[in-house]
Design an enzyme around this catalytic site. Structure first.
Site, mmCIF file in Angstrom:
data_model
loop_
_atom_site.group_PDB
_atom_site.id
_atom_site.type_symbol
_atom_site.label_atom_id
_atom_site.label_comp_id
_atom_site.label_asym_id
_atom_site.label_seq_id
_atom_site.Cartn_x
_atom_site.Cartn_y
_atom_site.Cartn_z
ATOM 1 N N CYS A 95 0.864 -1.157 -0.111
ATOM 2 C CA CYS A 95 -0.046 0.083 0.093
ATOM 3 C C CYS A 95 0.714 1.459 0.115
ATOM 4 O O CYS A 95 1.516 1.607 -1.114
ATOM 5 C CB CYS A 95 -0.986 0.029 1.099
ATOM 6 S SG CYS A 95 -2.180 0.938 1.116
ATOM 7 N N GLU A 133 -1.916 -8.424 4.643
ATOM 8 C CA GLU A 133 -1.886 -8.427 6.332
ATOM 9 C C GLU A 133 -3.155 -8.043 6.842
ATOM 10 O O GLU A 133 -3.268 -8.239 7.983
ATOM 11 C CB GLU A 133 -0.623 -7.549 6.717
ATOM 12 C CG GLU A 133 -0.997 -6.280 6.865
ATOM 13 C CD GLU A 133 -0.719 -5.468 5.610
ATOM 14 O OE1 GLU A 133 -0.811 -4.014 5.586
ATOM 15 O OE2 GLU A 133 -1.131 -6.266 4.413
ATOM 16 N N HIS A 147 -3.694 -5.083 0.742
ATOM 17 C CA HIS A 147 -3.069 -5.264 1.868
ATOM 18 C C HIS A 147 -3.320 -6.919 2.237
ATOM 19 O O HIS A 147 -4.436 -7.223 2.981
ATOM 20 C CB HIS A 147 -3.911 -4.640 3.255
ATOM 21 C CG HIS A 147 -3.491 -3.270 3.288
ATOM 22 N ND1 HIS A 147 -2.458 -2.619 4.018
ATOM 23 C CD2 HIS A 147 -3.936 -1.848 2.946
ATOM 24 C CE1 HIS A 147 -2.228 -1.394 3.866
ATOM 25 N NE2 HIS A 147 -3.308 -0.904 3.271
#
Length: 225
Positions: A94, A174, A172
């Site tokens: 990002c 994560e 993302h």
């Protein structure tokens, strides 16, 4: 393998007790990959002495814009160029995707098309991966030698490689359901309500975080010195 995490922002205070900070999210994402992480809070002015301290590098997301005037952004860009020149592998997520592109000669701007939040589909050529997004800024011009390797309906340059040692992605991997739910609750004031509701509706849908994590881990390991 030693991985340095360049943390360029912090998770919202309200969700951090449950989700941890961004560095903790990446530690969970790469569980089982035999990575030894060291975190440098560059957003708070804490920098490594140079690219050789770690075998590979990862730059996190951030609520800040790559084009904003912050004291820590110029030295981060210089470090990115040093890591790129060193040949050590580097991945960006990002804001990490954006600041790497900018540091190497690309262009980042606040996208006129608005926001992308929640679960999105990304075409990587060999597969379509569903990953969570939370951004308005985009890489609108790739750096020299940068090649786009993924896109979505909203984001043309959703992932890129630069040379043999840099891989970056806009979404993302994560961010799990809990993180997106927390962002909806605590960081969605600027996001149009209809997009927030779409993101909320997508919370029950699966993502391909594990697939993306495997791709990133393999890239880091392939480039390890």
């Amino acid at each position: 393998m030693r991985i340095g995490i360049l943390q360029t922002g912090h998770a919202p205070d309200a969700i951090r007790p449950e989700t941890g900070d961004y560095s903790d999210m990446f530690a969970r994402l790469f569980a089982g990959e035999d990575f030894d992480f060291t975190t440098y809070d560059v957003v708070d002015g804490v920098f490594p002495d140079g690219p050789d301290l770690q075998d590979g590098w990862l730059i996190t997301g951030s609520r800040h814009g790559a084009y904003e005037d912050h004291d820590w952004i110029p030295p981060l860009e210089a470090l990115i160029r040093d890591i790129a020149a060193s040949g050590r592998p580097m991945v960006g997520i990002c804001f990490g995707h954006q600041i790497i592109a900018q540091a190497l000669g690309g262009k980042v701007e606040k996208f006129r098309g608005g926001w992308s939040v929640g679960r999105q589909a990304y075409d990587f050529g060999d597969a379509t991966l569903h990953l969570n997004a939370w951004h308005q800024d985009q890489v609108v011009e790739l750096p020299p030698n940068g090649v786009a390797i993924a896109e979505s309906d909203f984001c043309k340059n959703a992932a890129m490689v630069v040379g043999k040692n840099i891989l970056t992605v806009q979404p993302h991997p994560e961010f799990d359901r809990e993180v997106i739910a927390g962002l909806i609750e605590h960081r969605s004031d600027a996001v149009p309500n209809e997009l927030v509701e779409e993101a909320r509706a997508g919370l029950s849908e699966p993502t391909d975080n594990a697939d993306m994590a495997a791709r990133l881990a393999a890239f880091l390991k392939k480039g390890a010195k």
